[in-house]
Each structure stands twice: as structure tokens, then as C-alpha cells.
Design an enzyme around this catalytic site. Sequence first.
Site, PDB file in Angstrom:
ATOM      1  N   GLU A 115     -26.769 -25.067 -16.770  1.00 48.88           N
ATOM      2  CA  GLU A 115     -26.551 -25.743 -18.034  1.00 48.88           C
ATOM      3  C   GLU A 115     -26.294 -27.371 -18.201  1.00 48.88           C
ATOM      4  OE1 GLU A 115     -25.048 -23.632 -16.001  1.00 48.88           O
ATOM      5  OE2 GLU A 115     -23.805 -22.058 -17.113  1.00 48.88           O
ATOM      6  N   ILE A 122     -29.246 -26.795  -9.402  1.00 49.97           N
ATOM      7  CA  ILE A 122     -30.095 -27.509  -8.387  1.00 49.97           C
ATOM      8  C   ILE A 122     -28.836 -28.023  -7.340  1.00 49.97           C
ATOM      9  CG2 ILE A 122     -31.374 -29.687  -7.482  1.00 49.97           C
ATOM     10  CD1 ILE A 122     -32.908 -27.783  -9.521  1.00 49.97           C
ATOM     11  N   GLU A 123     -29.199 -27.273  -6.076  1.00 50.52           N
ATOM     12  CA  GLU A 123     -27.884 -27.589  -5.163  1.00 50.52           C
ATOM     13  C   GLU A 123     -28.187 -28.580  -4.007  1.00 50.52           C
ATOM     14  OE1 GLU A 123     -26.123 -23.020  -5.592  1.00 50.52           O
ATOM     15  OE2 GLU A 123     -27.209 -23.543  -3.432  1.00 50.52           O
TER      16      GLU A 123
HETATM   17 ZN   LIG Z   1     -21.355 -25.151 -14.685  1.00 46.58          ZN
END
Ligand SMILES: [Zn+2]
Length: 157
Positions: A64, A52-53
Site C-alpha cells: 500500500e 518489497i522486503e
Molecule cells: Zn502496511
Amino acid sequence: MAITSKLKPEDRKLLIEGAFEAKKGTYSPYSKFPVGAALLTSDGKIIKGANIENASYGGAICAERTAIVKAVSEGIRSFSGLAVVTNVEKPISPCGMCRQVLREFVSLKMPILLVPANYPSPSDDETFTEGGVRETDLDELLPDSFGPEELELPRGE
Ligand SMILES: [Zn+2]
């Protein structure tokens, strides 16, 4: 001839399918590098995470870490596998920060599946498991690591 996975076939299937499903949740308009991660809990549940940017780039979180933070914040602390998939047609490793965050909660020997986007891939790499999946663990990805046990050691002031 591929090497044999340490996971039961049904758990491996759950993890790989979970990682592809998780990738659909990506929000990655800046990197254009979708990632999906699936954690298998010790009681057989799959916890999914995607990257999620953010317009403020430093606010981005990897798939992760999304998965592990979701699990831990729901009280789940016991895991038996992780799978990670991207859109690249080869196994891609977790970044250093994710390796360290995983180190807090998963065993050094827990299987980590790095899945190619074209799974099942016709890869003939003999160090991979079925379908071109690289199977590794934190012992290999984060050798000589620092973990919670170190904070239990006697030390001076
Ligand atoms: Zn990472």
C-alpha cells in the site's frame, strides 16, 4: 446476498485486476507473504504497488505504501479507490502504518477493497460485496485519526 459496492463496476474491476497484477511485483523472500495494492487515481489511472522486503527487515515497505509513494512522488494526489490482495483466501486489512500513511492523501470515505486470493470467492458473508470482497474505508479502518488538518489548528508555543 452481497452488499453493493460504492464504486462503478468498471472502476472496481480495474482496481481488483490491478491489485492481482501488482502482487506479481512482490519481493517477499522473508515473510513469504506477497501483497499487491492498486490505487485508482481520480483521472482513471491505476498505480500499482507490491511489498518489497529487505535483509535488514526494518527496510521493508508494504504494498500500500509502495503504491502511494509512487503516485505522490509522480505528482498524483487525488485518488478514488484502493484494492489490496494477498495469497490468503479471505480479505486482509492494511497494517496500522499503511493506514496512517494513506490518511495523509486519501479521503476518509474513499472505498478500500480487501480482495480474497480466490476472488471471486464463494463467500456467503453478507457484509461483503460481490466475489467475497470486503469494501471498507479509512473512517472504519482508522477511526478518530490524526491527519494534516490537526496541524492547522491554533495552538500555544
Ligand atoms: Zn502496511
